[in-house]
Write a protein that holds these residues in place. Structure first.
Motif, PDB file in Angstrom:
ATOM      1  N   GLY A 232       0.793  -1.216   0.000  1.00  0.00           N
ATOM      2  CA  GLY A 232       0.000   0.000   0.000  1.00  0.00           C
ATOM      3  C   GLY A 232       0.827   1.269   0.000  1.00  0.00           C
ATOM      4  N   THR A 233       2.163   1.122   0.097  1.00  0.00           N
ATOM      5  CA  THR A 233       3.034   2.300  -0.012  1.00  0.00           C
ATOM      6  C   THR A 233       2.801   3.001  -1.345  1.00  0.00           C
ATOM      7  OG1 THR A 233       4.760   1.437   1.456  1.00  0.00           O
ATOM      8  CG2 THR A 233       5.450   3.030  -0.207  1.00  0.00           C
ATOM      9  N   VAL A 234       2.636   2.196  -2.411  1.00  0.00           N
ATOM     10  CA  VAL A 234       2.360   2.746  -3.742  1.00  0.00           C
ATOM     11  C   VAL A 234       0.858   2.894  -3.906  1.00  0.00           C
ATOM     12  CG1 VAL A 234       2.596   2.395  -6.226  1.00  0.00           C
ATOM     13  CG2 VAL A 234       4.443   1.693  -4.677  1.00  0.00           C
ATOM     14  N   ARG A 235       0.424   4.129  -4.091  1.00  0.00           N
ATOM     15  CA  ARG A 235      -0.993   4.405  -4.329  1.00  0.00           C
ATOM     16  C   ARG A 235      -1.227   4.612  -5.826  1.00  0.00           C
ATOM     17  NH1 ARG A 235      -1.133   8.093   0.314  1.00  0.00           N
ATOM     18  NH2 ARG A 235      -0.594   6.831   2.133  1.00  0.00           N
ATOM     19  N   ASN A 236      -2.438   4.318  -6.283  1.00  0.00           N
ATOM     20  CA  ASN A 236      -2.784   4.493  -7.704  1.00  0.00           C
ATOM     21  C   ASN A 236      -1.724   3.830  -8.584  1.00  0.00           C
ATOM     22  OD1 ASN A 236      -5.068   6.242  -7.066  1.00  0.00           O
ATOM     23  ND2 ASN A 236      -3.549   7.807  -6.580  1.00  0.00           N
TER      24      ASN A 236
END
Length: 541
Positions: A232-236
């Motif tokens: 979830g560190t990387v969004r979109n």
């Protein structure tokens, strides 16, 4: 192979980043075919050679990949490397061209512009060093588009570009490659992954907004899988043809949610974003936004902490409107400092000649000699490497940098849609004043020098003139005026305002306060209100 008769279009002049138009414009009969054939007709010696094809995944990307593959086969290329699903970020495409010794590459992108059925699309050609085609090639392409009579294409079913592997297309080999693997491998050679991994294992939290664009798979693989950042560190992170309705430009307007989070009470330790094709970056520490100009200077000052740059820098290059913060770093390091016109292509010669190692632009592009394009995720990883080694938050690193080098307060004011004649008149009037400005006072400021910036390339001796009007004041502050773009909607006047505060000065001012005298001086010198009718800029960045 079929030869298809066609008629020219008169609007296929590529800019510094190729040909960009709305999708419906590209969907006109033979519009894409004409431009791609004109690229091939402007090149020599590619028979049997390798071509790289990929794009940022925006709407119409897959269709144009198929056209480009069939036209490459008909025109005599021996092999094409294409990213799986037609995806390759711009820096990744540059790396693939360089790593595999390709003749060149076709990159399908409109960078940070919106995507979708009625939004933007683009095609550009990169040469064998991995960088954008120089003007002599883009001018030849444009000349060819005005006289083209036919194009060559292979009549064949579409190629499966979703399955990694090799297929034959009319005698040409099509190799579908993992778009991320080569790029991730390159990043591991440049940065201290074990140190960054240990930082994440120790509880370091990060937020990365991929803006539903090309960088998503790269950031997910590198940050979450290889470096151990939390899921979830990387969004979109999933590339979408319309970027999820987002405007994929990593600035404080379109990444406002990330900025607000980083200024909030439970902010992650570090925040970042990248754009549509992965070549721009946004850097936000907890409770601090790092301007692109400052980021360039801070990365250059700390680059030796990363294994790939431990031997030091050959030099630093920046576009002329970018703040002079990096100049002070170059001076302390005792390396060359190169001030170029706006446009990444001007950095290519410096990088190829070994004169510069790190380059940057005020418009959020930063990169190094590892590829020949700016590289958003590279900048983020270098920041992470610095944070991991120094064991300090980004805000502390920035404040320490200012205490050592001083601070260049900086802003860009854009006046959009100005009447073209009025904009040209403003610039011409400014040019006429330049010889008499040095030594004059404008409010509390004294003009030290004034010129119309011209660049002499130290590698090939080429010159570029009328690149922007610079007015430099005593003490290291300046104002720069440039026109950017003309057409039916008029012109955009860009005013770059920079105030230098020395290390023992006031380093904690709000940017508008620090620039107030310079903003007033810019209005006085250029007579912006009188000549354009505008009382304030449309956009401030």
């Amino acid at each position: 192979m079929t030869i298809v008769a066609t008629t020219p279009y008169d609007d296929q002049k590529p800019g510094t980043s190729g040909l960009r138009k709305k999708v419906p414009h590209f969907q006109q009969p033979n519009y894409v075919h004409n431009f791609i054939q004109s690229i091939f007709d402007s090149l020599e010696g590619f028979e049997g050679k390798t071509l790289v094809i990929g794009g940022d995944g925006r709407f119409y990307n897959r269709e144009v990949v198929q056209i480009a593959l069939k036209m490459a086969a008909a025109n005599g290329f021996g092999r094409v490397l294409v990213g799986q699903g037609g995806l390759l970020s711009t820096p990744a495409a540059s790396n693939v061209i360089r790593k595999y010794g390709a003749f060149g590459g076709i990159i399908l992108s409109a960078s940070h512009n919106p995507g979708g059925p009625t939004e933007d699309f683009g095609i550009k050609y990169n040469i064998g060093n991995g960088g954008p085609a120089p003007e002599r090639i883009t001018e030849a392409i444009y000349a060819r588009t005005k006289e083209i009579e036919d194009y060559k294409i292979l009549e064949a079913p579409d190629v499966d570009i979703d399955t990694i592997g090799t297929t034959d297309l009319g005698g040409m080999t099509v190799e579908v490659i993992d778009p991320v693997a080569d790029y991730a491998e390159l990043m591991e050679t440049l940065f201290d992954f074990p140190a960054i991994r240990a930082m994440f294992a120790g509880g370091f939290r990060m937020a990365f907004d991929a803006m539903s664009a090309a960088t998503g798979p790269y950031a997910t693989e590198i940050l979450e899988h290889r470096l151990g950042a939390a899921a979830g560190t990387v969004r979109n992170g999933i590339p979408l043809p319309d970027f999820g309705g987002h405007h994929p430009d990593p600035n404080l307007v379109y990444a406002k949610a990330l900025y607000d989070e980083m200024m909030g009470p439970d902010a992650p330790d570090f925040g970042a974003a990248s754009d549509g094709d992965g070549d721009r970056n946004l850097i936000i520490g907890r409770d601090i936004f790092i301007t692109p100009s400052d980021s360039l200077a801070m990365l250059a000052a700390n680059a030796h902490l990363a294994p790939g740059y431990a031997a030091g820098l050959a030099g630093i290059a920046r576009s002329m409107p970018t703040s002079a913060a990096a100049d002070r770093v170059a001076e302390k390091l005792g390396v060359g400092m190169y001030e170029t016109p706006t446009g990444w292509k001007f950095f290519g010669n410096l990088l190829d000649a070994g004169l510069a190692t790190i380059c940057g632009e005020e418009s959020a592009g930063t990169g190094s000699n590892h590829v020949r394009e700016k590289d958003g995720l590279w900048a983020v990883l270098l920041w992470l490497n610095i944070l991991a080694v120094r064991k300090e938050p980004a805000k502390a690193i920035a404040e320490a940098h200012w205490r050592e080098y001083g601070r260049n307060y900086y802003a860009r004011h854009d006046y959009e849609g100005i009447d073209t004649d009025a904009a040209n008149g403003l610039v011409e009037a400014l040019r006429a004043k330049l010889p008499d400005l040095p030594g004059t006072k404008v409010g509390p400021l004294t003009v030290a020098a004034a010129d119309d910036f011209a660049y002499l390339d130290p590698v090939d001796g080429s010159t570029s003139s009328h690149q922007g009007i610079r007015i430099l004041f005593e003490g290291g502050s300046r104002v720069v005026f440039r026109l950017s773009g003309t057409g039916t909607s008029g012109a955009t006047l860009r005013v770059y305002i920079e105030a230098y505060e020395p290390p023992d000065g006031n380093l904690g001012l709000e940017v508008p306060d620090a620039l107030a005298d310079l903003i007033a001086a810019a209005e006085t010198l250029a007579q912006i209100k009188e000549r354009t009718g505008r009382t304030e800029p449309d956009v401030i960045t």
